[in-house]
Design a protein around this motif. Structure first.
Motif, PDB file in Angstrom:
ATOM      1  N   TYR A   6      27.443  61.934  77.353  1.00 30.08           N
ATOM      2  CA  TYR A   6      28.480  62.657  78.096  1.00 30.08           C
ATOM      3  C   TYR A   6      29.829  62.046  77.767  1.00 30.08           C
ATOM      4  O   TYR A   6      30.000  60.829  77.770  1.00 30.08           O
ATOM      5  CB  TYR A   6      28.227  62.575  79.599  1.00 30.08           C
ATOM      6  N   ILE A   7      30.811  62.916  77.476  1.00 25.93           N
ATOM      7  CA  ILE A   7      32.155  62.455  77.173  1.00 25.93           C
ATOM      8  C   ILE A   7      33.163  63.558  77.518  1.00 25.93           C
ATOM      9  O   ILE A   7      32.992  64.708  77.113  1.00 25.93           O
ATOM     10  CB  ILE A   7      32.290  62.043  75.686  1.00 25.93           C
ATOM     11  N   ALA A   8      34.153  63.215  78.309  1.00 27.28           N
ATOM     12  CA  ALA A   8      35.312  64.081  78.569  1.00 27.28           C
ATOM     13  C   ALA A   8      34.931  65.480  79.028  1.00 27.28           C
ATOM     14  O   ALA A   8      35.524  66.472  78.609  1.00 27.28           O
ATOM     15  CB  ALA A   8      36.176  64.166  77.310  1.00 27.28           C
ATOM     16  N   GLY A   9      33.935  65.588  79.902  1.00 21.25           N
ATOM     17  CA  GLY A   9      33.548  66.883  80.450  1.00 21.25           C
ATOM     18  C   GLY A   9      32.480  67.611  79.662  1.00 21.25           C
ATOM     19  O   GLY A   9      31.986  68.650  80.112  1.00 21.25           O
ATOM     20  N   TYR A  10      32.089  67.074  78.503  1.00 12.28           N
ATOM     21  CA  TYR A  10      31.079  67.728  77.670  1.00 12.28           C
ATOM     22  C   TYR A  10      29.802  66.884  77.620  1.00 12.28           C
ATOM     23  O   TYR A  10      29.853  65.662  77.460  1.00 12.28           O
ATOM     24  CB  TYR A  10      31.579  67.906  76.230  1.00 12.28           C
ATOM     25  N   PHE A  11      28.674  67.570  77.740  1.00  9.54           N
ATOM     26  CA  PHE A  11      27.402  66.935  77.440  1.00  9.54           C
ATOM     27  C   PHE A  11      27.120  67.120  75.948  1.00  9.54           C
ATOM     28  O   PHE A  11      27.415  68.172  75.373  1.00  9.54           O
ATOM     29  CB  PHE A  11      26.279  67.546  78.274  1.00  9.54           C
ATOM     30  N   ILE A  12      26.546  66.078  75.341  1.00  9.65           N
ATOM     31  CA  ILE A  12      26.264  66.063  73.907  1.00  9.65           C
ATOM     32  C   ILE A  12      24.756  65.952  73.715  1.00  9.65           C
ATOM     33  O   ILE A  12      24.082  65.197  74.428  1.00  9.65           O
ATOM     34  CB  ILE A  12      26.962  64.881  73.213  1.00  9.65           C
ATOM     35  N   ALA A  13      24.219  66.693  72.748  1.00 11.06           N
ATOM     36  CA  ALA A  13      22.788  66.634  72.445  1.00 11.06           C
ATOM     37  C   ALA A  13      22.588  66.600  70.938  1.00 11.06           C
ATOM     38  O   ALA A  13      23.206  67.381  70.198  1.00 11.06           O
ATOM     39  CB  ALA A  13      22.063  67.838  73.041  1.00 11.06           C
ATOM     40  N   PRO A  28      36.669  61.535  67.564  1.00 10.60           N
ATOM     41  CA  PRO A  28      37.490  61.539  68.788  1.00 10.60           C
ATOM     42  C   PRO A  28      37.751  62.957  69.264  1.00 10.60           C
ATOM     43  O   PRO A  28      37.540  63.940  68.553  1.00 10.60           O
ATOM     44  CB  PRO A  28      38.778  60.847  68.338  1.00 10.60           C
ATOM     45  N   ARG A  29      38.284  63.059  70.479  1.00 13.02           N
ATOM     46  CA  ARG A  29      38.637  64.364  71.039  1.00 13.02           C
ATOM     47  C   ARG A  29      39.851  64.957  70.333  1.00 13.02           C
ATOM     48  O   ARG A  29      40.736  64.229  69.886  1.00 13.02           O
ATOM     49  CB  ARG A  29      38.922  64.238  72.535  1.00 13.02           C
ATOM     50  N   THR A  30      39.885  66.266  70.286  1.00 14.20           N
ATOM     51  CA  THR A  30      41.027  66.964  69.667  1.00 14.20           C
ATOM     52  C   THR A  30      41.966  67.569  70.689  1.00 14.20           C
ATOM     53  O   THR A  30      43.127  67.869  70.382  1.00 14.20           O
ATOM     54  CB  THR A  30      40.524  68.089  68.759  1.00 14.20           C
ATOM     55  N   GLY A  31      41.474  67.838  71.912  1.00 12.52           N
ATOM     56  CA  GLY A  31      42.263  68.566  72.896  1.00 12.52           C
ATOM     57  C   GLY A  31      42.149  70.075  72.742  1.00 12.52           C
ATOM     58  O   GLY A  31      42.733  70.834  73.526  1.00 12.52           O
ATOM     59  N   ASP A  32      41.368  70.522  71.755  1.00 11.59           N
ATOM     60  CA  ASP A  32      41.159  71.947  71.490  1.00 11.59           C
ATOM     61  C   ASP A  32      39.850  72.370  72.149  1.00 11.59           C
ATOM     62  O   ASP A  32      38.784  71.812  71.852  1.00 11.59           O
ATOM     63  CB  ASP A  32      41.106  72.183  69.982  1.00 11.59           C
ATOM     64  N   ALA A  33      39.901  73.380  73.029  1.00 12.12           N
ATOM     65  CA  ALA A  33      38.699  73.816  73.731  1.00 12.12           C
ATOM     66  C   ALA A  33      37.674  74.440  72.788  1.00 12.12           C
ATOM     67  O   ALA A  33      36.472  74.414  73.068  1.00 12.12           O
ATOM     68  CB  ALA A  33      39.069  74.803  74.830  1.00 12.12           C
ATOM     69  N   THR A  34      38.127  75.010  71.678  1.00 13.59           N
ATOM     70  CA  THR A  34      37.205  75.644  70.735  1.00 13.59           C
ATOM     71  C   THR A  34      36.510  74.607  69.861  1.00 13.59           C
ATOM     72  O   THR A  34      35.291  74.675  69.627  1.00 13.59           O
ATOM     73  CB  THR A  34      37.957  76.642  69.835  1.00 13.59           C
TER      74      THR A  34
END
Length: 463
Positions: free
Chosen positions: A136-143, A199-205
């Motif tokens: 889990y990172i920044a509101g997203y679950f990862i699998a 890292p995060r991009t800040g882009d929702a897509t």
């Protein structure tokens, strides 16, 4: 000679028949008050804290702010919240958890399970594919999708919603993804032969993108062999790639600017002979321990001293603990959650503390008139019973540990006898290759080791 070097880090190397230097149920600590500026401390004994199912304890998760800090445990094939059963978890692989404040995902190598306040549910994953790890990172679950380079991200704050198009590939090497860790708000994707940083991009897509030019040409051996550790991450990986069926040489790495091996050749020899591998960590009194559990034993690396030690349990071939979280430890055979207690016995049983000291000789001989141990004498908590008069034992070897003499006892000091001289006299003559001495304490009393000396002058036994 009078001061003898003693092992502050566990070392054993079978090739070449080198002498072993075990550090059993003790760990090194910097000590400016001691002449050598280092001391061996005893680990505390284990006491039962909670019974959770029938075991074994396969995974544990606890975090402040997640369901009120509750302890989640996979015991056998059942997920528990504290001691309350929530439902069955599919899969027999390494257990991973991922949590937002209102949702917990659990995975053991097949399906994903989601726990919310309303209960436990099985998650529908794209193509019904198996998953090997979750994060889990920044509101997203990862699998991580089994056997592929693909990793998927969920809808925001919803571990039960996965779109088949919301995925990416770790493409630097054509290897499968086996693990994932989060370090400094960066997604670290660990393959069998490479490691990438997203890292995060800040882009929702496209919420994550790879860091260009930053790839490690190392990977993890199997799921459950990579963890966040000491402000970075650690993993068990191959030293170099080999062609099957050859087995690669393995090493424990801690990542910095590049992966740095922290296992010595003795640990790596044990890795090569193990049938199973797992990494986890815990912190105790300022020591952040990286725990390497193999089929034949459990060794711990201390981030503070950069030394290894071994933890064992009496009567077992391994430490009874195989995982931990939040100050508790999960049993490898049953449903017990253990905690470190104030005493020095494991649930009322024996807690053996053991280490060695010695000296090499290439010629000539040395007669040992006395051998002294600097320790914390007179600290037994008992005024009656066998532990009121504790002992420390010593045995010696004249052939680098191939054979040993009998154990010899000396008093460790009754309560308040702080100046008790810990000494063995008339230990005989030693010639090449030298002398090796092993010390152990099995009584349930505090025990440290700060120095070992031979042929010291002055001082009687009763002071």
């Amino acid at each position: 000679m009078p001061k003898l070097p003693f092992g502050i880090g566990a070392y054993a190397r079978q090739r070449g028949d080198l002498p072993e230097l075990p550090v059993i149920n003790m760990f090194a600590e910097n000590a400016p008050t001691e002449e050598g500026s280092v001391v061996l401390q005893s680990r505390p004994g284990l006491v039962p804290a909670l019974a959770v199912g029938s075991g074994p304890i396969r995974g544990m998760y606890q975090a402040d702010g997640v369901f009120g800090g509750a302890m989640f445990v996979v015991s056998g094939s059942t997920l528990y919240r504290d001691a309350a059963a929530l439902g069955t978890i599919g899969g027999t692989g390494a257990v991973s958890f991922a949590a937002s404040p209102l949702e917990l995902l659990v995975n053991a190598g097949t399906t994903i399970h989601s726990y919310k306040a309303a209960g436990l549910a099985t998650v529908a994953f794209p193509d019904n594919a198996n998953v090997v790890r979750v994060a889990y990172i920044a509101g997203y679950f990862i699998a991580l999708r089994e056997g592929t380079q693909q990793w998927h991200f969920s809808k925001v704050l919803d571990g039960r919603s996965w779109d088949g198009f919301d995925f990416a590939n770790a493409e630097n090497e054509p290897d499968r993804l086996v693990d994932v860790v989060i370090v400094d708000d960066v997604l670290v994707l660990i393959g069998s032969r490479s490691i990438e940083f997203w890292p995060r991009t800040g882009d929702a897509t496209i919420p994550f993108a790879p860091t260009q030019g930053k790839v490690f040409d190392k990977g993890a051996i199997t799921p459950g062999c990579a963890i966040a550790y000491d402000n970075t991450f650690a993993f068990i990986g191959a030293v170099e790639s080999v062609v099957p069926p050859a087995k690669p040489s393995l090493r424990v790495y801690v990542a910095a600017n590049v992966p740095t091996g922290v296992s010595d050749v003795g640990i790596e020899e044990k890795l090569s002979k193990s049938a199973s591998y797992a990494l986890w960590s815990f912190t105790f009194e300022g020591h952040e321990f990286l725990v390497l559990r193999l089929s034949q034993g459990t060794w711990l690396f201390d981030a503070a001293t950069r030394q290894w030690c071994e933890f064992t349990s009496a009567g077992l071939s391994n430490w009874t603990v195989q995982t931990g979280r939040g100050g508790l430890f999960g049993d490898a055979a049953n449903g017990t959650l253990w905690a470190f207690g104030a005493g020095h016995s494991d649930n009322g049983g024996v807690l053996e503390r053991r280490f060695r000291a010695g000296f090499p000789l290439s010629g000539g001989s040395v007669t040992s008139h006395n051998l002294r141990l600097t320790t914390n004498a007179g600290r037994t908590p008992d005024l009656s019973g066998y532990a009121s008069d504790p002992v420390v034992e010593m045995r010696s070897s004249r052939d680098r540990g191939a054979t040993w003499g009998a154990w010899r006892q000396t008093a460790l000091g009754q309560q308040g006898k702080y100046r008790t001289l810990i000494e063995w006299r008339r230990n005989g003559q030693f010639d090449a290759p030298g002398g090796l001495f092993e010390f152990r304490v099995t009584d349930p009393v505090p025990f440290t080791a700060a120095a070992v000396a031979i042929n010291e002058q002055a001082g009687g036994r009763g002071r």
